[in-house]
Scaffold this motif. Structure first.
Motif, PDB file in Angstrom:
ATOM      1  N   ARG A 258       1.338  -1.252  -0.079  1.00 21.87           N
ATOM      2  CA  ARG A 258      -0.255  -0.053   0.025  1.00 21.87           C
ATOM      3  C   ARG A 258       0.999   0.875   0.444  1.00 21.87           C
ATOM      4  NH1 ARG A 258      -0.952   1.785   4.355  1.00 21.87           N
ATOM      5  NH2 ARG A 258      -1.631  -0.228   5.318  1.00 21.87           N
ATOM      6  N   HIS A 259       2.394   1.526   0.871  1.00 23.89           N
ATOM      7  CA  HIS A 259       2.621   2.112   1.238  1.00 23.89           C
ATOM      8  C   HIS A 259       3.459   2.333  -0.375  1.00 23.89           C
ATOM      9  CE1 HIS A 259       2.142   3.623   4.870  1.00 23.89           C
ATOM     10  NE2 HIS A 259       1.963   2.828   5.388  1.00 23.89           N
TER      11      HIS A 259
ATOM     12  N   GLN B 209      -7.724  -2.329   0.777  1.00 22.28           N
ATOM     13  CA  GLN B 209      -7.056  -1.693   0.681  1.00 22.28           C
ATOM     14  C   GLN B 209      -6.789  -1.248  -0.565  1.00 22.28           C
ATOM     15  OE1 GLN B 209      -4.673  -1.185   4.385  1.00 22.28           O
ATOM     16  NE2 GLN B 209      -6.585  -1.329   5.385  1.00 22.28           N
TER      17      GLN B 209
ATOM     18  N   LEU C 160      -7.142   0.607  -4.177  1.00 25.89           N
ATOM     19  CA  LEU C 160      -5.770   1.719  -4.918  1.00 25.89           C
ATOM     20  C   LEU C 160      -5.622   0.844  -6.283  1.00 25.89           C
ATOM     21  CD1 LEU C 160      -3.531   2.091  -2.049  1.00 25.89           C
ATOM     22  CD2 LEU C 160      -5.170   3.374  -2.830  1.00 25.89           C
TER      23      LEU C 160
ATOM     24  N   THR D 176       2.369   1.637  -3.297  1.00 23.21           N
ATOM     25  CA  THR D 176       1.924   2.738  -4.303  1.00 23.21           C
ATOM     26  C   THR D 176       1.945   3.862  -4.282  1.00 23.21           C
ATOM     27  OG1 THR D 176       0.146   0.878  -4.309  1.00 23.21           O
ATOM     28  CG2 THR D 176      -1.006   2.547  -5.218  1.00 23.21           C
ATOM     29  N   HIS D 177       1.412   4.329  -3.000  1.00 21.52           N
ATOM     30  CA  HIS D 177       1.835   6.160  -2.432  1.00 21.52           C
ATOM     31  C   HIS D 177       3.797   6.260  -2.715  1.00 21.52           C
ATOM     32  CE1 HIS D 177      -2.649   5.901  -1.211  1.00 21.52           C
ATOM     33  NE2 HIS D 177      -2.241   5.063  -0.148  1.00 21.52           N
TER      34      HIS D 177
END
Length: 241
Positions: A81-82, A109, A113, A84-85
């Motif tokens: 997830r991180h 989550q 995304l 991706t950001h």
């Protein structure tokens, strides 16, 4: 600090128990995964950009994240997830689905995304295309023999160990004895969480430490100091004792 003491699996488990005790640490499992996964993502981001500069000057930014059914796998999902950001393109592969929290929520989550979820049939192609592979399959609690379908995963990791970052313990290693076969899987990079485990004494690649949320003095853990907003720090590969 010239040396860093390794800890046993038992000691690592005691730290986790203390941190999640409501009267002592006050952490929830989800919080610890979030912090550990962030440190993994930071290290992975650094390695991706180093490899892009050194190897080709331009890479796709695809990161394959292989996640097991335990907490190590949860750390990998958080890291994805991180990433991706951070502007990279993670693809997650979960060989054995886990239908409990926090894993269900973490997968939701990632779907929100648009992070792709690959299957074992896609594994070889995904690993070949990735600029970096994150091995979050097994952690310090792993014992015994690697069974299906994870034996297939470890074999695939062996073919791509030159671009694999393992989380806490290289998957398939005995947490105390390390790699137990002469031709075993040995990643080029390792990020130990909280402190190196005993098996990392035989690790010869690039070694990082992550998990600055642990009260070091209370547990007599001596790891290098983190600078500024750092969530991980690299140590010399011969410094673990």
């Amino acid at each position: 600090m010239s040396t860093v003491r390794a800890i046993t699996a038992e000691a690592a488990a005691r730290v986790d128990v203390h941190l999640m005790d409501p009267e002592k640490g006050g952490f929830k499992l989800e919080q610890l995964m979030e912090l550990a996964g962030l440190s993994v993502a930071e290290t992975a981001f650094q390695l991706v950009h180093e490899r892009a500069t050194v190897e080709t000057g331009s890479r796709s930014g695809v990161v394959a994240v292989l996640c097991g059914p335990g907490n190590n796998g949860g750390d990998g999902l958080v890291a994805a997830r991180h990433l991706t950001h951070f502007g990279l393109k993670p693809v997650v592969l979960v060989p054995k689905r886990v239908e409990r929290e926090p894993f269900v929520g973490l997968m939701t989550q990632l779907r929100m995304l648009g992070v792709p979820s690959a299957t074992l049939d896609d594994m070889d192609l995904i690993l070949s295309d990735a600029v970096l592979v994150v091995d979050a399959v097994f952690g310090f609690s792993f014992k015994g023999q690697v069974r299906a379908p994870f034996d297939r995963v470890i074999k695939a990791l062996k073919s791509h160990e030159h671009k694999t970052l393992s989380v806490d313990v290289p998957s398939g290693w005995d947490v105390e004895k390390g790699s137990t076969t002469a031709d075993g899987f040995s990643p080029f990079a390792l990020i130990s969480l909280t402190a190196p485990k005993i098996c990392s004494r035989q690790f010869k690649g690039r070694h990082f430490i992550g998990g600055r949320f642990v009260p070091l003095d209370e547990f007599n853990i001596d790891v290098p100091m983190y600078a500024g907003t750092q969530q991980s720090v690299e140590i010399a590969n011969d410094s673990v004792v």
